[in-house]
Design an enzyme around this catalytic site. Structure first.
Site, PDB file in Angstrom:
ATOM      1  N   TYR A  45       4.739  14.619 -12.403  1.00  0.00           N
ATOM      2  CA  TYR A  45       3.278  15.077 -11.820  1.00  0.00           C
ATOM      3  C   TYR A  45       3.531  16.702 -11.249  1.00  0.00           C
ATOM      4  CZ  TYR A  45      -0.819  15.366  -8.432  1.00  0.00           C
ATOM      5  OH  TYR A  45      -1.618  15.614  -7.892  1.00  0.00           O
TER       6      TYR A  45
ATOM      7  N   GLU B 219      -8.075  11.110  -4.704  1.00  0.00           N
ATOM      8  CA  GLU B 219      -7.381  11.562  -3.531  1.00  0.00           C
ATOM      9  C   GLU B 219      -8.136  11.376  -2.238  1.00  0.00           C
ATOM     10  OE1 GLU B 219      -5.211  13.773  -2.603  1.00  0.00           O
ATOM     11  OE2 GLU B 219      -5.164  14.658  -4.997  1.00  0.00           O
TER      12      GLU B 219
ATOM     13  N   TRP C  36       1.028   9.168  -2.122  1.00  0.00           N
ATOM     14  CA  TRP C  36       0.520   9.564  -3.898  1.00  0.00           C
ATOM     15  C   TRP C  36       0.909   9.199  -4.908  1.00  0.00           C
ATOM     16  CZ3 TRP C  36      -3.465  11.665  -5.859  1.00  0.00           C
ATOM     17  CH2 TRP C  36      -3.663  11.207  -7.347  1.00  0.00           C
TER      18      TRP C  36
END
Length: 192
Positions: free
Chosen positions: A28, A50, A58
């Site tokens: 990522y 988000e 995350w």
């Protein structure tokens, strides 16, 4: 233990510390985070993810992203805006995503808000991007990276004014980082 500075990975590349350990984070960090992103479904996806990330790792969201894409009609705002009570219950029962009533409702509300915009979502969001910082002003350590900026406060305020929910200034700044509106790769990071 890192002092917040770039970390050398097994491949010899220096990375931001958060993106240097887990393979999912490395991919990522190296291939998505901080790259300019455009497109209504793509940006709606990032707003949604988000928002779902709030209060969670995350990494949890990243690993569930394929399931989120399937559950939320590939983040097509027009499709999600049509979700009714049966869809809502389906999402709340889906163990492959985060089952949080407020966040599911926010995703549907925000899809409807996207459809009500009087300008493309790209233009609205990118209007808050600050000018690129010179390399000499790049953050050196994670502690140099803000969680909130004047731009993210303004973005959150405008999105809320336009009917979006679950989009505070911290979430908006994370969105700005993830989509390349700001580039917070550390000075010694190979992506900088």
């Amino acid at each position: 233990m890192s002092d917040g500075a770039a970390v050398i990975g097994e491949d010899g590349r220096a990375r931001c510390p958060w993106g240097a350990a887990q393979p999912d984070y490395i991919a990522y960090h190296d291939q998505e985070w901080g790259f300019p992103l455009r497109g209504e479904p793509e940006l709606y996806e990032r707003i949604t993810l988000e928002s779902f990330q709030s209060g969670l790792s995350w990494l949890t969201i990243l690993r569930k992203r394929p399931a989120f894409r399937e559950a939320f009609a590939s983040f097509d705002p027009a499709a999600v805006a049509r979700f009714g009570e049966d869809d809502r219950q389906r999402l709340l029962a889906d163990a492959s995503i985060v089952r949080n009533r407020a966040k599911v409702d926010a995703a549907i509300t925000n899809a409807r808000a996207v459809l009500e915009l009087d300008q493309p979502l790209d233009d609205l969001l990118w209007s808050f991007a600050p000018p690129p910082r010179p390399d000499s002003e790049r953050p050196v350590k994670l502690g140099d990276v803000p969680a909130i900026t004047d731009e993210s406060k303004a973005m959150a305020k405008e999105l809320k004014r336009r009917g979006f929910v679950f989009v505070g200034p911290t979430t908006c700044y994370a969105l700005m980082q993830a989509t390349g509106m700001v580039d917070d790769h550390l000075k010694d990071c190979w992506r900088a």
